[in-house]
Design a protein around this motif. Structure first.
Motif, PDB file in Angstrom:
ATOM      1  N   MET A   1       0.830  -1.208   0.000  1.00  0.00           N
ATOM      2  CA  MET A   1       0.000   0.000   0.000  1.00  0.00           C
ATOM      3  C   MET A   1       0.865   1.259   0.000  1.00  0.00           C
ATOM      4  O   MET A   1       0.547   2.245  -0.680  1.00  0.00           O
ATOM      5  CB  MET A   1      -0.935  -0.012   1.215  1.00  0.00           C
ATOM      6  CG  MET A   1      -2.006  -1.084   1.158  1.00  0.00           C
ATOM      7  SD  MET A   1      -3.167  -0.883  -0.231  1.00  0.00           S
ATOM      8  CE  MET A   1      -4.124   0.542   0.326  1.00  0.00           C
TER       9      MET A   1
ATOM     10  N   LEU B   1       1.099   4.298  -2.971  1.00  0.00           N
ATOM     11  CA  LEU B   1       1.014   5.740  -2.730  1.00  0.00           C
ATOM     12  C   LEU B   1       2.212   6.470  -3.316  1.00  0.00           C
ATOM     13  O   LEU B   1       2.061   7.528  -3.963  1.00  0.00           O
ATOM     14  CB  LEU B   1       0.936   6.006  -1.221  1.00  0.00           C
ATOM     15  CG  LEU B   1      -0.365   5.643  -0.517  1.00  0.00           C
ATOM     16  CD1 LEU B   1      -0.197   5.753   0.994  1.00  0.00           C
ATOM     17  CD2 LEU B   1      -1.500   6.554  -0.989  1.00  0.00           C
TER      18      LEU B   1
ATOM     19  N   GLU C   1       2.161   6.391  -7.218  1.00  0.00           N
ATOM     20  CA  GLU C   1       1.130   7.288  -7.759  1.00  0.00           C
ATOM     21  C   GLU C   1       1.578   8.744  -7.636  1.00  0.00           C
ATOM     22  O   GLU C   1       1.384   9.542  -8.555  1.00  0.00           O
ATOM     23  CB  GLU C   1      -0.200   7.076  -7.045  1.00  0.00           C
ATOM     24  CG  GLU C   1      -1.341   7.873  -7.667  1.00  0.00           C
ATOM     25  CD  GLU C   1      -2.704   7.528  -7.108  1.00  0.00           C
ATOM     26  OE1 GLU C   1      -3.701   8.024  -7.661  1.00  0.00           O
ATOM     27  OE2 GLU C   1      -2.788   6.785  -6.114  1.00  0.00           O
TER      28      GLU C   1
ATOM     29  N   LEU D   1      -1.023  -1.984  -5.902  1.00  0.00           N
ATOM     30  CA  LEU D   1      -2.379  -2.179  -5.386  1.00  0.00           C
ATOM     31  C   LEU D   1      -2.839  -3.615  -5.601  1.00  0.00           C
ATOM     32  O   LEU D   1      -3.459  -4.221  -4.719  1.00  0.00           O
ATOM     33  CB  LEU D   1      -3.345  -1.200  -6.060  1.00  0.00           C
ATOM     34  CG  LEU D   1      -3.212   0.267  -5.639  1.00  0.00           C
ATOM     35  CD1 LEU D   1      -4.018   1.164  -6.569  1.00  0.00           C
ATOM     36  CD2 LEU D   1      -3.675   0.447  -4.194  1.00  0.00           C
TER      37      LEU D   1
ATOM     38  N   GLU E   1     -10.014  -1.404   2.401  1.00  0.00           N
ATOM     39  CA  GLU E   1      -9.138  -0.272   2.091  1.00  0.00           C
ATOM     40  C   GLU E   1      -8.439  -0.467   0.749  1.00  0.00           C
ATOM     41  O   GLU E   1      -8.343   0.465  -0.062  1.00  0.00           O
ATOM     42  CB  GLU E   1      -8.095  -0.115   3.192  1.00  0.00           C
ATOM     43  CG  GLU E   1      -7.057   0.965   2.913  1.00  0.00           C
ATOM     44  CD  GLU E   1      -5.823   0.854   3.803  1.00  0.00           C
ATOM     45  OE1 GLU E   1      -5.273   1.900   4.170  1.00  0.00           O
ATOM     46  OE2 GLU E   1      -5.412  -0.285   4.108  1.00  0.00           O
TER      47      GLU E   1
ATOM     48  N   TYR F   1     -10.935  -0.176  -2.121  1.00  0.00           N
ATOM     49  CA  TYR F   1     -11.328   1.226  -2.264  1.00  0.00           C
ATOM     50  C   TYR F   1     -10.214   2.021  -2.930  1.00  0.00           C
ATOM     51  O   TYR F   1     -10.472   2.834  -3.837  1.00  0.00           O
ATOM     52  CB  TYR F   1     -11.658   1.838  -0.903  1.00  0.00           C
ATOM     53  CG  TYR F   1     -11.945   3.321  -0.995  1.00  0.00           C
ATOM     54  CD1 TYR F   1     -13.196   3.776  -1.394  1.00  0.00           C
ATOM     55  CD2 TYR F   1     -10.950   4.265  -0.733  1.00  0.00           C
ATOM     56  CE1 TYR F   1     -13.456   5.135  -1.518  1.00  0.00           C
ATOM     57  CE2 TYR F   1     -11.204   5.619  -0.848  1.00  0.00           C
ATOM     58  CZ  TYR F   1     -12.454   6.046  -1.247  1.00  0.00           C
ATOM     59  OH  TYR F   1     -12.694   7.386  -1.380  1.00  0.00           O
ATOM     60  N   SER F   2      -8.981   1.792  -2.502  1.00  0.00           N
ATOM     61  CA  SER F   2      -7.840   2.529  -3.066  1.00  0.00           C
ATOM     62  C   SER F   2      -7.682   2.238  -4.554  1.00  0.00           C
ATOM     63  O   SER F   2      -7.406   3.146  -5.350  1.00  0.00           O
ATOM     64  CB  SER F   2      -6.556   2.166  -2.321  1.00  0.00           C
ATOM     65  OG  SER F   2      -6.630   2.561  -0.975  1.00  0.00           O
ATOM     66  N   ARG F   3      -7.874   0.968  -4.940  1.00  0.00           N
ATOM     67  CA  ARG F   3      -7.776   0.653  -6.369  1.00  0.00           C
ATOM     68  C   ARG F   3      -8.947   1.247  -7.132  1.00  0.00           C
ATOM     69  O   ARG F   3      -8.789   1.728  -8.269  1.00  0.00           O
ATOM     70  CB  ARG F   3      -7.700  -0.857  -6.580  1.00  0.00           C
ATOM     71  CG  ARG F   3      -7.267  -1.229  -8.003  1.00  0.00           C
ATOM     72  CD  ARG F   3      -7.041  -2.703  -8.175  1.00  0.00           C
ATOM     73  NE  ARG F   3      -8.292  -3.465  -8.105  1.00  0.00           N
ATOM     74  CZ  ARG F   3      -8.378  -4.788  -8.304  1.00  0.00           C
ATOM     75  NH1 ARG F   3      -7.271  -5.487  -8.537  1.00  0.00           N
ATOM     76  NH2 ARG F   3      -9.537  -5.402  -8.215  1.00  0.00           N
TER      77      ARG F   3
ATOM     78  N   THR G   1     -15.616  -3.222  -2.185  1.00  0.00           N
ATOM     79  CA  THR G   1     -15.375  -2.541  -0.906  1.00  0.00           C
ATOM     80  C   THR G   1     -16.604  -2.637  -0.012  1.00  0.00           C
ATOM     81  O   THR G   1     -16.509  -2.982   1.172  1.00  0.00           O
ATOM     82  CB  THR G   1     -15.040  -1.046  -1.147  1.00  0.00           C
ATOM     83  OG1 THR G   1     -13.923  -0.945  -2.026  1.00  0.00           O
ATOM     84  CG2 THR G   1     -14.722  -0.344   0.167  1.00  0.00           C
TER      85      THR G   1
END
Length: 208
Positions: free
Chosen positions: A112, A116, A119, A131, A143, A146-148, A168
């Motif tokens: 994770m 970050l 990106e 991810l 999490e 959701y992040s993807r 999610t």
């Protein structure tokens, strides 16, 4: 014995830390290390404590000592990566997060963090790879999905984003921002009735 004294002080430090008695916690961890200077758990506990109380310079020195004592300590590499990230040394942080993954076989938090960083650096391919690695490591992480989903939404890939937001919600039915983002996607597509439904759910979950 010294080993018993070390374990006692480590346990005492944990109790103090949980009670937010930071001065006593640090003293206990230091006492454990004095009794057993090369005990990796004692060194790790002190280094981790210093990180959590944001004494980053001292923490970095302590983690350096830990890795001299135990070069294959995965969590030591992870926290040292976080310290380098805090200091803006992204190249060192990336290398240490990758080392953590290699040492531990897989590491969700490192994946994770790598997502970050990549990106932020504008490397979408590596961010997506990280991810995916996080999801492969922990397929029940709301999490991560959701992040993807957010990543895909920023890329304009609304269908992929919506699929991940649904995953999610399947894992955590109270994940407000997943409903909110799906609502925005639906509104942008002119599907206002369904968008309103999603925003209503957001209001029920988070009235403020």
């Amino acid at each position: 014995s010294n080993g018993e004294k070390c374990e006692y002080n480590i346990s005492l430090g944990d109790v103090y830390f949980a009670a937010d008695q930071t001065t006593n916690a640090l003293e206990s961890y230091q006492n454990a290390e004095k009794v057993c200077p090369l005990n990796e758990e004692a060194i790790f506990k002190r280094a981790q404590f210093l990180y959590f109380v944001r004494q980053f310079s001292k923490s970095k020195i302590a983690f350096g000592k830990l890795l001299n004592v135990s070069p294959q300590h995965g969590e030591g590499h992870f926290f040292l990566a976080m310290l380098n990230k805090e200091n803006g040394d992204t190249a060192a942080a990336i290398g240490l997060f990758e080392k953590t993954i290699k040492l531990k076989g897989a590491d969700y938090n490192s994946c994770m963090q790598l997502a970050l960083i990549h990106e932020t650096l504008g490397d979408s391919a590596k961010a997506l790879t990280s991810l995916n690695r996080a999801i492969n490591t922990d397929g029940r992480s709301a999490e991560a999905y959701y992040s993807r989903g957010l990543f895909y939404q920023k890329q304009g890939k609304d269908k992929l984003a919506t699929n991940d937001y649904q995953k999610t919600i399947d894992i955590d039915a109270n994940y407000t921002f997943a409903y909110y983002n799906v609502g925005n996607i639906l509104a942008s597509q002119g599907n206002f009735i369904k968008a309103i439904d999603h925003f209503e759910i957001c209001l029920r979950l988070s009235p403020n």
